[in-house]
Design a protein around this motif. Sequence first.
Motif, PDB file in Angstrom:
ATOM      1  N   THR A   3       3.402  -0.842  -4.952  1.00 33.32           N
ATOM      2  CA  THR A   3       4.670  -0.728  -4.234  1.00 33.32           C
ATOM      3  C   THR A   3       5.209   0.698  -4.349  1.00 33.32           C
ATOM      4  O   THR A   3       4.683   1.520  -5.110  1.00 33.32           O
ATOM      5  CB  THR A   3       5.707  -1.673  -4.875  1.00 33.32           C
ATOM      6  N   HIS A   4       6.321   0.924  -3.639  1.00 32.80           N
ATOM      7  CA  HIS A   4       6.932   2.242  -3.677  1.00 32.80           C
ATOM      8  C   HIS A   4       7.391   2.588  -5.096  1.00 32.80           C
ATOM      9  O   HIS A   4       7.227   3.716  -5.562  1.00 32.80           O
ATOM     10  CB  HIS A   4       8.109   2.300  -2.696  1.00 32.80           C
ATOM     11  N   GLU A   5       7.924   1.589  -5.762  1.00 33.02           N
ATOM     12  CA  GLU A   5       8.407   1.812  -7.134  1.00 33.02           C
ATOM     13  C   GLU A   5       7.247   2.263  -8.042  1.00 33.02           C
ATOM     14  O   GLU A   5       7.393   3.186  -8.840  1.00 33.02           O
ATOM     15  CB  GLU A   5       8.982   0.501  -7.650  1.00 33.02           C
ATOM     16  N   GLU A   6       6.128   1.580  -7.874  1.00 35.84           N
ATOM     17  CA  GLU A   6       4.957   1.959  -8.687  1.00 35.84           C
ATOM     18  C   GLU A   6       4.475   3.360  -8.320  1.00 35.84           C
ATOM     19  O   GLU A   6       4.072   4.140  -9.187  1.00 35.84           O
ATOM     20  CB  GLU A   6       3.834   0.934  -8.497  1.00 35.84           C
ATOM     21  N   ALA A   7       4.546   3.676  -7.025  1.00 32.77           N
ATOM     22  CA  ALA A   7       4.121   5.008  -6.579  1.00 32.77           C
ATOM     23  C   ALA A   7       5.012   6.088  -7.197  1.00 32.77           C
ATOM     24  O   ALA A   7       4.522   7.149  -7.610  1.00 32.77           O
ATOM     25  CB  ALA A   7       4.165   5.084  -5.050  1.00 32.77           C
TER      26      ALA A   7
ATOM     27  N   PHE B  86       0.862  -1.194   0.000  1.00 31.10           N
ATOM     28  CA  PHE B  86       0.000   0.000   0.000  1.00 31.10           C
ATOM     29  C   PHE B  86       0.893   1.236   0.000  1.00 31.10           C
ATOM     30  O   PHE B  86       1.788   1.353   0.838  1.00 31.10           O
ATOM     31  CB  PHE B  86      -0.919  -0.012   1.236  1.00 31.10           C
ATOM     32  N   SER B  87       0.687   2.118  -0.954  1.00 37.55           N
ATOM     33  CA  SER B  87       1.532   3.306  -1.048  1.00 37.55           C
ATOM     34  C   SER B  87       0.686   4.569  -1.140  1.00 37.55           C
ATOM     35  O   SER B  87      -0.503   4.506  -1.482  1.00 37.55           O
ATOM     36  CB  SER B  87       2.414   3.226  -2.294  1.00 37.55           C
ATOM     37  N   VAL B  88       1.317   5.694  -0.837  1.00 42.12           N
ATOM     38  CA  VAL B  88       0.630   6.991  -0.965  1.00 42.12           C
ATOM     39  C   VAL B  88       1.520   7.982  -1.711  1.00 42.12           C
ATOM     40  O   VAL B  88       2.744   7.873  -1.682  1.00 42.12           O
ATOM     41  CB  VAL B  88       0.242   7.600   0.406  1.00 42.12           C
ATOM     42  N   VAL B  89       0.858   8.928  -2.376  1.00 44.27           N
ATOM     43  CA  VAL B  89       1.573  10.041  -3.006  1.00 44.27           C
ATOM     44  C   VAL B  89       1.068  11.317  -2.343  1.00 44.27           C
ATOM     45  O   VAL B  89      -0.146  11.550  -2.276  1.00 44.27           O
ATOM     46  CB  VAL B  89       1.283  10.118  -4.531  1.00 44.27           C
ATOM     47  N   PHE B  90       1.992  12.102  -1.818  1.00 39.52           N
ATOM     48  CA  PHE B  90       1.641  13.389  -1.189  1.00 39.52           C
ATOM     49  C   PHE B  90       1.935  14.472  -2.216  1.00 39.52           C
ATOM     50  O   PHE B  90       3.022  14.501  -2.790  1.00 39.52           O
ATOM     51  CB  PHE B  90       2.509  13.585   0.061  1.00 39.52           C
ATOM     52  N   ILE B  91       0.978  15.331  -2.484  1.00 38.78           N
ATOM     53  CA  ILE B  91       1.121  16.305  -3.579  1.00 38.78           C
ATOM     54  C   ILE B  91       0.938  17.732  -3.064  1.00 38.78           C
ATOM     55  O   ILE B  91       0.047  17.989  -2.251  1.00 38.78           O
ATOM     56  CB  ILE B  91       0.042  16.029  -4.658  1.00 38.78           C
TER      57      ILE B  91
ATOM     58  N   GLY C 166       5.625  13.608  -3.249  1.00 36.62           N
ATOM     59  CA  GLY C 166       6.459  12.758  -2.395  1.00 36.62           C
ATOM     60  C   GLY C 166       5.756  11.428  -2.241  1.00 36.62           C
ATOM     61  O   GLY C 166       4.522  11.370  -2.182  1.00 36.62           O
ATOM     62  N   THR C 167       6.526  10.340  -2.176  1.00 36.57           N
ATOM     63  CA  THR C 167       5.886   9.016  -2.122  1.00 36.57           C
ATOM     64  C   THR C 167       6.374   8.217  -0.916  1.00 36.57           C
ATOM     65  O   THR C 167       7.483   8.438  -0.419  1.00 36.57           O
ATOM     66  CB  THR C 167       6.224   8.216  -3.398  1.00 36.57           C
ATOM     67  N   ALA C 168       5.559   7.275  -0.470  1.00 32.76           N
ATOM     68  CA  ALA C 168       5.978   6.356   0.601  1.00 32.76           C
ATOM     69  C   ALA C 168       5.151   5.093   0.520  1.00 32.76           C
ATOM     70  O   ALA C 168       3.985   5.123   0.091  1.00 32.76           O
ATOM     71  CB  ALA C 168       5.794   7.010   1.963  1.00 32.76           C
ATOM     72  N   GLU C 169       5.786   3.986   0.947  1.00 31.23           N
ATOM     73  CA  GLU C 169       5.065   2.705   0.975  1.00 31.23           C
ATOM     74  C   GLU C 169       4.914   2.260   2.421  1.00 31.23           C
ATOM     75  O   GLU C 169       5.802   2.490   3.255  1.00 31.23           O
ATOM     76  CB  GLU C 169       5.845   1.640   0.182  1.00 31.23           C
ATOM     77  N   CYS C 170       3.814   1.618   2.698  1.00 28.72           N
ATOM     78  CA  CYS C 170       3.520   1.159   4.053  1.00 28.72           C
ATOM     79  C   CYS C 170       4.542   0.096   4.507  1.00 28.72           C
ATOM     80  O   CYS C 170       4.906  -0.789   3.733  1.00 28.72           O
ATOM     81  CB  CYS C 170       2.113   0.575   4.048  1.00 28.72           C
ATOM     82  N   MET C 171       5.003   0.245   5.771  1.00 32.81           N
ATOM     83  CA  MET C 171       5.951  -0.749   6.318  1.00 32.81           C
ATOM     84  C   MET C 171       5.331  -1.365   7.569  1.00 32.81           C
ATOM     85  O   MET C 171       4.425  -0.774   8.162  1.00 32.81           O
ATOM     86  CB  MET C 171       7.259  -0.048   6.695  1.00 32.81           C
TER      87      MET C 171
ATOM     88  N   ARG D 211       6.223  10.212   6.174  1.00 30.95           N
ATOM     89  CA  ARG D 211       7.327   9.831   5.270  1.00 30.95           C
ATOM     90  C   ARG D 211       7.090  10.396   3.866  1.00 30.95           C
ATOM     91  O   ARG D 211       8.018  10.885   3.230  1.00 30.95           O
ATOM     92  CB  ARG D 211       7.460   8.303   5.202  1.00 30.95           C
ATOM     93  N   ALA D 212       5.843  10.317   3.413  1.00 35.79           N
ATOM     94  CA  ALA D 212       5.531  10.855   2.072  1.00 35.79           C
ATOM     95  C   ALA D 212       5.740  12.373   2.067  1.00 35.79           C
ATOM     96  O   ALA D 212       6.254  12.947   1.108  1.00 35.79           O
ATOM     97  CB  ALA D 212       4.102  10.504   1.692  1.00 35.79           C
ATOM     98  N   ASP D 213       5.360  13.014   3.172  1.00 34.22           N
ATOM     99  CA  ASP D 213       5.516  14.474   3.284  1.00 34.22           C
ATOM    100  C   ASP D 213       6.991  14.862   3.308  1.00 34.22           C
ATOM    101  O   ASP D 213       7.396  15.852   2.688  1.00 34.22           O
ATOM    102  CB  ASP D 213       4.800  14.947   4.560  1.00 34.22           C
ATOM    103  N   HIS D 214       7.809  14.054   4.001  1.00 43.83           N
ATOM    104  CA  HIS D 214       9.262  14.318   4.024  1.00 43.83           C
ATOM    105  C   HIS D 214       9.854  14.180   2.636  1.00 43.83           C
ATOM    106  O   HIS D 214      10.684  14.991   2.212  1.00 43.83           O
ATOM    107  CB  HIS D 214       9.975  13.346   4.984  1.00 43.83           C
ATOM    108  N   ALA D 215       9.399  13.159   1.919  1.00 41.00           N
ATOM    109  CA  ALA D 215       9.887  12.951   0.545  1.00 41.00           C
ATOM    110  C   ALA D 215       9.498  14.150  -0.323  1.00 41.00           C
ATOM    111  O   ALA D 215      10.284  14.619  -1.148  1.00 41.00           O
ATOM    112  CB  ALA D 215       9.304  11.664  -0.026  1.00 41.00           C
ATOM    113  N   LEU D 216       8.298  14.646  -0.099  1.00 47.62           N
ATOM    114  CA  LEU D 216       7.825  15.822  -0.841  1.00 47.62           C
ATOM    115  C   LEU D 216       8.697  17.036  -0.526  1.00 47.62           C
ATOM    116  O   LEU D 216       9.094  17.803  -1.409  1.00 47.62           O
ATOM    117  CB  LEU D 216       6.361  16.104  -0.476  1.00 47.62           C
TER     118      LEU D 216
END
Length: 342
Positions: A276-280, A217-222, A310-315, A326-331
């Motif tokens: 996955t994260h790669e797909e995200a 499960f992944s998310v994209v923060f925009i 920014g993207t992140a996958e559930c761990m 994590r997605a927000d940090h990536a952003l």
Amino acid sequence: MKDAASLISNMRQNEEIARKLFEIETEILTCKNSNQLFNTLFTSLQEKFNLGGVFLLLNDTASVEVLNASSTASLNKQFFAQHENVFTAKQRQFERYLDGIKITLTNRIHEVPGLLPAKILKNYKSLANIPLYVEGRLFASLIFTDQAPDRFHKNLGTYHLEQLAVKISLCITNVIAREKLEFLASHDPLTGIKNRRSLEDKMATELSRFKRYDTPFSVVFIDVNKFKPINDTYGHDCGDRVLQYIAFELSSLIRASDEVYRFAGDEFVITLANQTHEEAIGVANRLTEHFTERTFKYANHELQPRISCGTAECMQGDHMDELLKRADHALYAVKKQLAAHT
Ligand SMILES: Nc1nc2c(ncn2[C@@H]2O[C@H](COP(=O)(O)OP(=O)(O)OP(=O)(O)O)[C@@H](O)[C@H]2O)c(=O)[nH]1
């Protein structure tokens, strides 16, 4: 003696009709949404009263306005568009058709002003028009049809049909009011997409699925780049239009199993079930590129709203806040890099 017998028979008939109406009323009162309610109406009325057909003639203007404000607007529109027994008419034609907006019974179907589809004209010999009101507006006419010419005719009483019209109108009004409330609680009023509360519900569901089945499960923060200057230069209304544009584009770019939410201000989140994260990262790149190739017109201005993702996958052990953080940090890292290059 004969009079007494026919009186008793009439009473029995009336009792029978009242009982069936009560059953229908009970059924539609328990409907959870308007689609279910209309489906129940079509099937129950036809079965219980042994009718040739049940149709719904929608008043185009009122029904669109009422349904647009409802949570299942798109579902409703789809439902009505696909239902073979539903057809629509413009307000003026509609009122003319309903002859002063009242219950009409006729076995001279061919004299009815030309709104009825050929399949009704061809297959039936008599009909009843029952106007339905939703939120005080003439919403539709429920049409009962029958092959028998003497089933509906102008000398027949309309007492039961009047009762039915009031009860169905009330039930539709209630169910649509409930859908509206649900919509307001779960959607962002500016963009029409789901809000942060809905995101929380979705994340809870996906996180528990992840824990149980270990499905990714992944998310994209925009975030919209330099959104504040858009507001400051062209005004808040322009900023609002840009947010609507971004929300619309994002919604149309994602797959059916993905969902987009307005998180806050100019921030959006997309949930990617089973990805996955790669797909995200692939999704994020595609979305970012999409906006670099487009412009948005506001009055005489041609704007170029851009986004960063920014993207992140559930761990294992993740809670909702951690995944989003994590997605927000990536952003934030993407934004920092962007700022360094501009
Ligand atoms: N028009 C409009 N503006 C909003 C809305 N909600 C939040 N904002 C504004 O969105 C802006 C968001 O600002 P920031 O994200 O800090 O600024 P930014 O210019 O995008 O900066 P970067 O993200 O660093 O590129 C603020 O000025 C808010 O007032 C809204 O519903 N409509």
